[in-house]
Design a protein around this motif. Sequence first.
Motif, PDB file in Angstrom:
ATOM      1  N   GLY A 112       0.832  -1.152   0.114  1.00 36.37           N
ATOM      2  CA  GLY A 112      -0.053   0.060   0.056  1.00 36.37           C
ATOM      3  C   GLY A 112       0.899   1.238  -0.052  1.00 36.37           C
ATOM      4  O   GLY A 112       0.357   2.454  -0.109  1.00 36.37           O
ATOM      5  N   SER A 113       2.201   1.164   0.114  1.00 36.83           N
ATOM      6  CA  SER A 113       2.940   2.144   0.150  1.00 36.83           C
ATOM      7  C   SER A 113       3.044   3.055  -1.376  1.00 36.83           C
ATOM      8  O   SER A 113       3.134   4.222  -1.404  1.00 36.83           O
ATOM      9  N   GLY A 114       2.668   2.465  -2.213  1.00 33.41           N
ATOM     10  CA  GLY A 114       2.665   2.814  -3.805  1.00 33.41           C
ATOM     11  C   GLY A 114       3.769   2.495  -4.665  1.00 33.41           C
ATOM     12  O   GLY A 114       3.847   3.202  -5.692  1.00 33.41           O
ATOM     13  N   LYS A 115       3.971   1.361  -4.436  1.00 31.20           N
ATOM     14  CA  LYS A 115       5.268   0.541  -5.106  1.00 31.20           C
ATOM     15  C   LYS A 115       4.850   0.326  -6.592  1.00 31.20           C
ATOM     16  O   LYS A 115       5.523   0.967  -7.561  1.00 31.20           O
ATOM     17  N   THR A 116       3.621  -0.213  -6.752  1.00 26.91           N
ATOM     18  CA  THR A 116       3.317  -0.581  -8.073  1.00 26.91           C
ATOM     19  C   THR A 116       2.771   0.671  -8.884  1.00 26.91           C
ATOM     20  O   THR A 116       3.133   0.855 -10.123  1.00 26.91           O
ATOM     21  N   THR A 117       2.197   1.711  -8.269  1.00 20.41           N
ATOM     22  CA  THR A 117       1.766   2.866  -8.967  1.00 20.41           C
ATOM     23  C   THR A 117       3.230   3.563  -9.244  1.00 20.41           C
ATOM     24  O   THR A 117       3.322   4.111 -10.466  1.00 20.41           O
ATOM     25  N   GLN A 148      -2.392  -6.395 -10.923  1.00 17.55           N
ATOM     26  CA  GLN A 148      -2.317  -5.059 -10.677  1.00 17.55           C
ATOM     27  C   GLN A 148      -1.207  -4.316 -11.609  1.00 17.55           C
ATOM     28  O   GLN A 148      -1.180  -3.490 -12.019  1.00 17.55           O
ATOM     29  N   LYS A 253       2.747   9.782  -2.185  1.00 17.16           N
ATOM     30  CA  LYS A 253       1.399  10.494  -1.648  1.00 17.16           C
ATOM     31  C   LYS A 253       1.552  11.724  -1.105  1.00 17.16           C
ATOM     32  O   LYS A 253       1.005  12.028   0.083  1.00 17.16           O
ATOM     33  N   ASP A 255       0.775  14.484  -2.362  1.00 21.01           N
ATOM     34  CA  ASP A 255      -0.101  15.258  -2.562  1.00 21.01           C
ATOM     35  C   ASP A 255      -1.269  15.274  -1.290  1.00 21.01           C
ATOM     36  O   ASP A 255      -2.188  15.857  -1.459  1.00 21.01           O
ATOM     37  N   GLY A 280       0.601  11.778  -6.623  1.00 20.50           N
ATOM     38  CA  GLY A 280      -0.776  11.570  -7.314  1.00 20.50           C
ATOM     39  C   GLY A 280      -1.158  10.055  -7.791  1.00 20.50           C
ATOM     40  O   GLY A 280      -0.155   9.555  -7.830  1.00 20.50           O
ATOM     41  N   GLU A 281      -2.420  10.140  -8.297  1.00 21.27           N
ATOM     42  CA  GLU A 281      -2.688   8.480  -8.613  1.00 21.27           C
ATOM     43  C   GLU A 281      -2.413   8.413 -10.056  1.00 21.27           C
ATOM     44  O   GLU A 281      -2.699   7.302 -10.819  1.00 21.27           O
TER      45      GLU A 281
END
Length: 300
Positions: A112-117, A148, A253, A255, A280-281
């Motif tokens: 959930g830390s944003g790795k994949t994004t 994902q 994150k 933002d 951002g996403e």
Amino acid sequence: MATFGTLSDRLTETFRNLRTKGKLSPADVDGTVREIRRALLDADVALQVVKDFTAKVRERALGDEVNKALNPAQQVVQIVNEELVAILGGEQRRLQFAKNPPTVIMLAGLQGSGKTTFAGKLARQLEKDGHTPLLVAADLQRPNAVNQLQVVAERAGAAIYAPEPGNGVGDPVQVSRAGVEYARQKQHDIVIIDTAGRLGVDAELMKQASDIRKATNPDEVLFVIDAMIGQDAVNTAKAFQDGVDFTGVVLSKLDGDARGGAALSVASVTGRPIIFASTGENLEDLEPFHPDRMASRILD
Ligand code: GDP
């Protein structure tokens, strides 16, 4: 950037009060340093970082550079700025590329830390710069993680190496090694390995990440950390540093309405530079991290 809003307001207020004074007495300096200390602690900056920071600011603010300055208050603001840049890592640090491609970039961090994004954002940015990145799906822990990454790769228009569906769980170390080999064969000049994250730091996760590191010998190991996690940032970062020894940090994150503590603590506590800010996403929401610009945003 919403992060730092309150911290920024409080520092601005502190400096406004300071500017009403001409010559600064030691009591003025102490009062200002106390305000800065409170503002940083309330923003969830790690205690040790706050202590070191305020000690340096105080020492310099009581010294000759302020005493002899035409505008002492302005000089104190300048000192705070310089010391902020220092705790944010000083000079900008760019991504390092291998002399002999492929450059291997391994990602690590909590779930959930944003790795994949981030993997998608980085692939997109590298493609724009003329590279041919390959994403490697080495997060085989969660059933949905490979999917994902596939979605992210498609959005980014990037190639992906993933275990065949239905082939069982698979071994992340094996997949990572094979991914690098595949990149070499297909002439991808950069490999981005997305590894598994857990909800909390755990020994098994660290061992797996460390094994992937040994097997692929990455040029960069980037630790992705969610700026929203506040005080936990420091312990998490230290655990990953001990476990996998990352080479750089990605703040994600930024933002959000985090208080900014993670951002302000992590480089200083780990001694590793922040290389990217994820804001951002959307795939485009990625910026190289500039310590001086970040400090200016906080002090604006
Ligand atoms: P992973 O488990 O570490 O791979 O994390 P993900 O990349 O799946 O991200 C977890 C959640 O955070 C998702 O809902 C993302 O859309 C979101 N996210 C990732 N990066 C950012 C960011 O920079 N800003 C915001 N607002 N959300 C983000």
